[in-house]
Design an enzyme around this catalytic site. Structure first.
Site, mmCIF file in Angstrom:
data_model
loop_
_atom_site.group_PDB
_atom_site.id
_atom_site.type_symbol
_atom_site.label_atom_id
_atom_site.label_comp_id
_atom_site.label_asym_id
_atom_site.label_seq_id
_atom_site.Cartn_x
_atom_site.Cartn_y
_atom_site.Cartn_z
ATOM 1 N N TYR A 1 3.421 8.786 5.052
ATOM 2 C CA TYR A 1 2.655 7.906 4.097
ATOM 3 C C TYR A 1 1.465 8.634 3.149
ATOM 4 O O TYR A 1 1.735 8.722 2.356
ATOM 5 C CB TYR A 1 1.831 6.877 4.655
ATOM 6 C CG TYR A 1 2.048 4.990 3.393
ATOM 7 C CD1 TYR A 1 2.776 5.286 2.665
ATOM 8 C CD2 TYR A 1 1.221 5.136 3.821
ATOM 9 C CE1 TYR A 1 2.718 4.290 1.612
ATOM 10 C CE2 TYR A 1 0.806 3.659 2.467
ATOM 11 C CZ TYR A 1 1.797 3.552 1.970
ATOM 12 O OH TYR A 1 1.518 2.177 1.147
ATOM 13 N N LYS B 1 2.393 9.916 -0.317
ATOM 14 C CA LYS B 1 1.884 9.489 -1.952
ATOM 15 C C LYS B 1 0.600 10.593 -2.868
ATOM 16 O O LYS B 1 0.027 10.635 -3.364
ATOM 17 C CB LYS B 1 0.731 8.528 -1.285
ATOM 18 C CG LYS B 1 1.300 7.033 -1.038
ATOM 19 C CD LYS B 1 1.702 6.419 -2.634
ATOM 20 C CE LYS B 1 2.555 5.365 -1.816
ATOM 21 N NZ LYS B 1 3.497 3.890 -3.211
HETATM 22 N N1 LIG Z 1 0.547 -2.865 2.196
HETATM 23 C C1 LIG Z 1 0.074 -2.229 1.483
HETATM 24 O O1 LIG Z 1 -1.430 -2.321 2.537
HETATM 25 C C2 LIG Z 1 -0.300 -0.864 0.866
HETATM 26 C C3 LIG Z 1 -1.992 -0.258 0.659
HETATM 27 C C4 LIG Z 1 -1.472 0.112 0.253
HETATM 28 C C5 LIG Z 1 -0.412 0.406 -0.917
HETATM 29 N N2 LIG Z 1 0.578 -0.408 -1.375
HETATM 30 C C6 LIG Z 1 1.160 -0.250 -1.675
HETATM 31 O O2 LIG Z 1 1.793 -0.935 -2.544
HETATM 32 C C7 LIG Z 1 3.448 -0.633 -2.879
HETATM 33 C C8 LIG Z 1 4.244 -2.160 -2.598
HETATM 34 O O3 LIG Z 1 4.387 -2.538 -1.385
HETATM 35 P P1 LIG Z 1 4.036 -4.025 -0.342
HETATM 36 O O4 LIG Z 1 3.262 -3.300 1.087
HETATM 37 O O5 LIG Z 1 4.390 -4.858 -1.264
HETATM 38 O O6 LIG Z 1 5.404 -3.261 0.296
HETATM 39 P P2 LIG Z 1 7.097 -4.058 1.250
HETATM 40 O O7 LIG Z 1 6.140 -5.560 1.256
HETATM 41 O O8 LIG Z 1 7.315 -2.913 2.456
HETATM 42 O O9 LIG Z 1 7.570 -4.403 -0.229
HETATM 43 C C9 LIG Z 1 8.108 -3.031 -0.931
HETATM 44 C C10 LIG Z 1 9.162 -3.382 -1.638
HETATM 45 O O10 LIG Z 1 9.720 -1.970 -2.711
HETATM 46 C C11 LIG Z 1 11.376 -2.166 -2.646
HETATM 47 N N3 LIG Z 1 12.121 -0.604 -1.942
HETATM 48 C C12 LIG Z 1 11.416 -0.493 -1.320
HETATM 49 N N4 LIG Z 1 12.451 0.924 -1.319
HETATM 50 C C13 LIG Z 1 13.182 0.528 -2.635
HETATM 51 C C14 LIG Z 1 14.605 1.386 -2.594
HETATM 52 N N5 LIG Z 1 14.499 2.879 -2.052
HETATM 53 N N6 LIG Z 1 14.512 1.220 -3.723
HETATM 54 C C15 LIG Z 1 13.910 -0.146 -4.619
HETATM 55 N N7 LIG Z 1 13.207 -0.771 -4.190
HETATM 56 C C16 LIG Z 1 12.578 -0.597 -2.642
HETATM 57 C C17 LIG Z 1 11.189 -3.581 -1.236
HETATM 58 O O11 LIG Z 1 12.807 -3.777 -2.103
HETATM 59 P P3 LIG Z 1 13.985 -4.887 -0.399
HETATM 60 O O12 LIG Z 1 12.939 -6.273 -0.733
HETATM 61 O O13 LIG Z 1 15.134 -4.853 -1.078
HETATM 62 O O14 LIG Z 1 13.392 -3.858 0.862
HETATM 63 C C18 LIG Z 1 10.655 -4.175 -1.536
HETATM 64 O O15 LIG Z 1 10.748 -5.060 -2.799
HETATM 65 C C19 LIG Z 1 3.894 0.324 -2.199
HETATM 66 O O16 LIG Z 1 4.063 1.158 -2.932
HETATM 67 C C20 LIG Z 1 3.254 0.842 -1.298
HETATM 68 O O17 LIG Z 1 3.114 1.920 -0.214
HETATM 69 C C21 LIG Z 1 0.275 -0.945 0.376
#
Ligand SMILES: NC(=O)c1ccc[n+]([C@@H]2O[C@H](COP(=O)([O-])OP(=O)(O)OC[C@H]3O[C@@H](n4cnc5c(N)ncnc54)[C@H](OP(=O)(O)O)[C@@H]3O)[C@@H](O)[C@H]2O)c1
Length: 256
Positions: A162, A166
């Protein structure tokens, strides 16, 4: 021309992406949102939003790094609005924890494909539409753990899958900033939030580092809270204030 803001949010089927779309529709009454999802057949929450906000939301199939598919979305937006104002490159993956000595290389490549190539392909597809906006913004969602001088590398058990991808995303975004003096672009770190990704990383943490961290930090912010804070930063961002910076959700700047 329609004067309202036209947004595109990738990965908006669930998690932060869905939170951002929901917040925009509820709080930016003049805005139109293109919600990018990779599997439109699974989009139950977005279907509900479509009914609640008729004429303000279009769901588009958007798979990370799919060059033709991203261009097809650009063609849809071109035909309907002729421009896009704010692109939030949110789709991303962050799966299991791994040390550098043990990391699975196929998994590392998958993370690079989605988190880095996916964002660059999206930028390339949206480039012409952003150029037609009066206030164009391209904002990738990054992670504080990407910082070389900060939280990521100083955590002995930081996630190389990750963090490394990133960090590469941050590099590309800063480069986009220097190459395009008409654009507001910066990577933004949302901080930890309660999503499937967060829960999955905790539950697969066999080493126990994040489990302990989660136990010590039970008040993990909700997607709703994070979405509101991020959109305040994004909507008020300027090239002078945020452009080319690694911006944290609390408004501070993170070390690269
Ligand atoms: N959660 C945290 O604590 C956290 C912290 C820092 C940064 N982030 C960042 O925030 C962003 C959102 O994360 P989240 O926590 O909401 O993650 P999540 O709940 O796992 O959701 C990820 C989203 O990305 C989509 N996705 C994954 N692979 C894809 C692909 N190959 N093509 C198109 N769409 C794809 C998924 O689609 P599907 O529904 O079809 O699988 C889902 O809608 C990410 O960039 C993550 O790195 C998250």
């Amino acid at each position: 021309m329609n004067p309202s803001t036209i947004y595109l949010v990738s990965g908006s089927n669930r998690g932060l992406g869905l939170g951002l779309v929901t917040h925009i529709l509820a709080n930016r009454p003049a805005a139109f949102v293109y919600a990018g999802v990779r599997s439109p057949e699974k989009m139950s929450a977005l279907t509900e939003l479509s009914g609640k906000y008729p004429g303000r939301l279009e769901v588009v199939k958007l798979v990370s790094a799919d060059v033709e598919g991203n261009q097809a979305v650009a063609n849809i937006i071109e035909a309907r609005h002729g421009r896009v104002d704010t692109v939030i490159a949110n789709a991303g993956i962050g799966t299991t924890l791994a040390t550098v000595s043990e990391v699975n290389i196929a998994s590392l490549e998958d993370h690079f494909h989605v988190n880095v190539a996916g964002t660059i392909v999206l930028f390339q597809a949206m480039y012409g539409l952003l150029k037609k906006s009066a206030v164009p913004r391209f904002v990738p969602i990054s992670n504080a753990g990407a910082g070389l001088g900060g939280k990521g590398i100083t955590r002995p058990l930081g996630n190389v899958l990750y963090g490394a991808t990133k960090a590469a995303l941050n590099w590309a975004t800063r480069k986009i900033h220097f190459e395009n003096d008409w654009l507001v672009t910066f990577p933004v770190s949302p901080g930890p939030m309660d999503t499937d990704m967060y829960r999955n990383i905790i539950s697969t943490d066999t080493i126990g580092f994040f489990k302990k961290w989660a136990e010590a930090n039970p008040d993990i912010p909700s997607v709703e809270t994070v979405s509101g804070s991020l959109l305040s930063i994004i909507d008020e961002s300027t090239r002078e204030k945020e452009g080319g910076q690694f911006v944290h959700i609390d408004g501070t700047r993170l070390p690269w």
